[in-house]
Design a protein around this motif. Structure first.
Motif, mmCIF file in Angstrom:
data_model
loop_
_atom_site.group_PDB
_atom_site.id
_atom_site.type_symbol
_atom_site.label_atom_id
_atom_site.label_comp_id
_atom_site.label_asym_id
_atom_site.label_seq_id
_atom_site.Cartn_x
_atom_site.Cartn_y
_atom_site.Cartn_z
ATOM 1 N N VAL A 118 1.027 -1.088 -0.121
ATOM 2 C CA VAL A 118 -0.034 -0.358 -0.056
ATOM 3 C C VAL A 118 1.044 1.130 -0.206
ATOM 4 N N LEU A 119 2.358 1.628 0.776
ATOM 5 C CA LEU A 119 2.807 2.669 0.601
ATOM 6 C C LEU A 119 3.282 3.017 -0.284
ATOM 7 N N LEU A 120 4.065 1.226 -1.219
ATOM 8 C CA LEU A 120 4.426 1.709 -2.367
ATOM 9 C C LEU A 120 3.678 2.724 -3.405
ATOM 10 N N GLY A 121 2.337 1.463 -3.904
ATOM 11 C CA GLY A 121 1.270 2.123 -4.286
ATOM 12 C C GLY A 121 1.320 3.604 -4.007
ATOM 13 N N ARG A 122 1.510 4.160 -2.820
ATOM 14 C CA ARG A 122 1.120 5.478 -2.906
ATOM 15 C C ARG A 122 2.304 6.605 -2.939
ATOM 16 N N LEU A 123 3.554 5.625 -2.906
ATOM 17 C CA LEU A 123 4.987 7.039 -3.201
ATOM 18 C C LEU A 123 5.136 6.441 -4.600
ATOM 19 N N PHE A 124 4.687 5.337 -5.528
ATOM 20 C CA PHE A 124 5.130 5.264 -7.094
ATOM 21 C C PHE A 124 4.509 5.213 -7.637
ATOM 22 N N LEU A 125 2.601 4.912 -7.153
ATOM 23 C CA LEU A 125 1.934 4.839 -8.206
ATOM 24 C C LEU A 125 1.255 5.934 -8.033
ATOM 25 N N SER A 126 0.903 6.918 -7.543
ATOM 26 C CA SER A 126 0.363 7.729 -6.957
ATOM 27 C C SER A 126 -1.124 7.419 -6.644
ATOM 28 N N GLU A 127 -1.152 6.020 -6.023
ATOM 29 C CA GLU A 127 -2.154 5.663 -5.159
ATOM 30 C C GLU A 127 -3.109 6.320 -4.713
ATOM 31 N N ARG A 128 -3.917 6.808 -4.207
ATOM 32 C CA ARG A 128 -4.685 7.837 -2.853
ATOM 33 C C ARG A 128 -5.247 6.454 -1.767
ATOM 34 N N LEU A 129 -4.892 7.117 -1.101
ATOM 35 C CA LEU A 129 -5.096 6.188 0.017
ATOM 36 C C LEU A 129 -5.574 6.515 1.262
ATOM 37 N N SER A 130 -7.100 5.391 1.798
ATOM 38 C CA SER A 130 -8.142 6.058 2.538
ATOM 39 C C SER A 130 -7.848 6.364 4.149
ATOM 40 N N GLY A 131 -8.739 6.618 4.850
ATOM 41 C CA GLY A 131 -7.884 7.189 5.678
ATOM 42 C C GLY A 131 -8.366 5.693 6.851
ATOM 43 N N LEU A 132 -8.787 4.514 6.797
ATOM 44 C CA LEU A 132 -8.290 3.108 7.296
ATOM 45 C C LEU A 132 -7.415 2.591 6.854
ATOM 46 N N GLN A 133 -7.041 3.083 5.623
ATOM 47 C CA GLN A 133 -5.760 2.621 5.175
ATOM 48 C C GLN A 133 -4.362 3.208 5.709
ATOM 49 N N ASN A 134 -4.142 4.606 5.894
ATOM 50 C CA ASN A 134 -3.485 5.496 6.850
ATOM 51 C C ASN A 134 -3.664 5.219 8.160
ATOM 52 N N ALA A 135 -4.743 4.579 8.974
ATOM 53 C CA ALA A 135 -4.469 4.086 10.183
ATOM 54 C C ALA A 135 -3.378 2.833 10.225
ATOM 55 N N ALA A 136 -3.797 1.643 9.145
ATOM 56 C CA ALA A 136 -3.430 0.846 9.132
ATOM 57 C C ALA A 136 -2.164 0.463 9.159
ATOM 58 N N LEU A 137 -1.505 1.811 8.288
ATOM 59 C CA LEU A 137 -0.257 1.799 8.122
ATOM 60 C C LEU A 137 0.506 2.595 8.915
ATOM 61 N N LEU A 138 0.054 3.539 10.127
ATOM 62 C CA LEU A 138 0.571 3.999 11.734
ATOM 63 C C LEU A 138 0.501 3.039 12.195
ATOM 64 N N LEU A 139 -0.929 1.634 12.647
ATOM 65 C CA LEU A 139 -0.608 0.405 13.707
ATOM 66 C C LEU A 139 0.454 -0.423 13.145
ATOM 67 N N ALA A 140 0.776 -0.205 11.577
ATOM 68 C CA ALA A 140 1.682 -1.189 11.230
ATOM 69 C C ALA A 140 3.213 -1.080 11.913
ATOM 70 N N ALA A 141 3.576 0.159 11.256
ATOM 71 C CA ALA A 141 4.784 1.199 12.144
ATOM 72 C C ALA A 141 4.972 0.971 13.280
ATOM 73 N N ALA A 142 3.708 1.004 14.485
ATOM 74 C CA ALA A 142 3.717 1.066 15.643
ATOM 75 C C ALA A 142 4.161 -0.300 16.240
ATOM 76 N N GLY A 143 3.425 -1.021 15.649
ATOM 77 C CA GLY A 143 3.793 -3.033 15.955
ATOM 78 C C GLY A 143 5.016 -2.634 15.633
ATOM 79 N N VAL A 144 5.884 -2.454 14.184
ATOM 80 C CA VAL A 144 7.447 -2.930 14.214
ATOM 81 C C VAL A 144 7.803 -2.239 15.276
ATOM 82 N N ALA A 145 8.276 -0.466 15.179
ATOM 83 C CA ALA A 145 8.432 0.153 16.266
ATOM 84 C C ALA A 145 8.851 -0.882 18.107
#
Length: 304
Positions: A118-145
């Motif tokens: 999802v992050l790669l799609g946003r950075l390289f394919l200009s795919e728009r992220l929904s609020g839920l997708q942004n929240a999912a990325l933040l949660l995943a980052a928190a899990g790795v941290a």
């Protein structure tokens, strides 16, 4: 297509896709008996025997017509050379991780991978992220941290697997080929290097092929089959299913790997890892809900 035929196709699609992810989930059981063989040698055998296996499949199906056109496209060939390097690196890291006792962390990489896509799609394919997708990325980052903090070290195996496979998928989007043809081209491109490496290992007296047990040699040869068969099952299943359905099924693989790591191989799964995995699973739940909502909204738009 009639309703019954459509249901039958979907049923077969689910069966094929589930079978593919079960195979991938059981991979640790295949690589573990080869723990005495260096991971790089296993990788080289996997590449060479995969190339021979897909060549046999292409010959049986009389399906070589796509290859001359692919080879005549320098851009596509260059992209596939890069994708084959990334795929080989991903395979090498995973094989090493399994045989070094890091099956749990390897499973984490494939739990993270959809979110990294999802992050790669946003950075390289200009795919728009929904609020839920942004929240999912933040949660995943928190899990790795959290896993990093609790273990005192970055989970580099998991992140390396997620990054290499995510970038591999991104490149395949740039130069698409069907699953069998793509695997064939990738393994054909890497086979000369892998074959030279195997000859070198043999020359140095370090070669494992034919020098160990019959079971070990058979497993090295069979690496081509166990690589290609799940990919062919996945290709047969995915084309019969909606992307959202495949997205849910894909968690079967890392779930089996996690269970094998903890229950069979006795790897640690302490409270720190449990909290980190919990955050990542919550992120995956949000990601899945976001995908289902997008599919539902798309249906409404079509109906309107």
């Amino acid at each position: 297509m009639s309703s019954n035929a459509s249901t039958s196709e979907s049923g077969r699609g689910v069966a094929f896709t589930v079978a593919a992810f079960i195979c991938w989930g059981l991979f640790p059981l295949y690589w573990k008996p080869l723990h005495d063989v260096p991971a790089l040698q296993i990788l080289c055998h996997r590449i060479v025997w995969s190339a021979l296996f897909v060549a046999a499949v292409l010959t049986v199906r009389n399906h070589w017509g796509w290859l001359p056109a692919a080879v005549r496209e320098p851009r596509k060939l260059g992209i596939f050379a890069l994708s084959s390097l990334l795929l080989s690196l991903n395979w090498l890291i995973y094989i090493w991780a399994v045989n070094a006792g890091h099956v749990v962390e390897g499973s984490l990489g494939y739990f993270i991978n959809p979110l990294f896509n999802v992050l790669l799609g946003r950075l390289f394919l200009s795919e728009r992220l929904s609020g839920l997708q942004n929240a999912a990325l933040l949660l995943a980052a928190a899990g790795v941290a959290w896993i990093t903090y609790s273990a005192g070290a970055l989970p580099w195996i998991a992140l390396s697997l997620a990054v290499t496979f995510g970038l591999y998928g991104l490149l395949r989007k740039k130069a698409p080929l069907a699953s069998l043809e793509g695997l064939a081209l990738e393994t054909f491109l890497m086979t000369p290097l892998a074959a030279v490496a195997l000859v070198w290992f043999e020359w140095q007296g370090q070669g494992a092929f034919g020098h160990g047990s019959a079971a070990q040699t058979s497993l090295l040869i069979g690496a081509g089959v166990v690589t290609a068969v799940p990919l062919l099952l996945f290709a047969a299943g995915a084309r019969r299913l909606k992307l959202a359905t495949v997205g849910v099924i894909q968690y079967i693989g890392p779930s089996i790997q996690l269970a094998l790591g903890v229950l069979l191989f006795g790897e640690a799964f302490d409270s720190g890892r449990a909290i980190g995995f919990g955050l990542i699973w919550a992120a995956l739940l949000l990601y899945s809900v976001a995908g289902l909502l997008q599919m539902w909204q798309g249906r409404r738009a079509v109906a309107a």
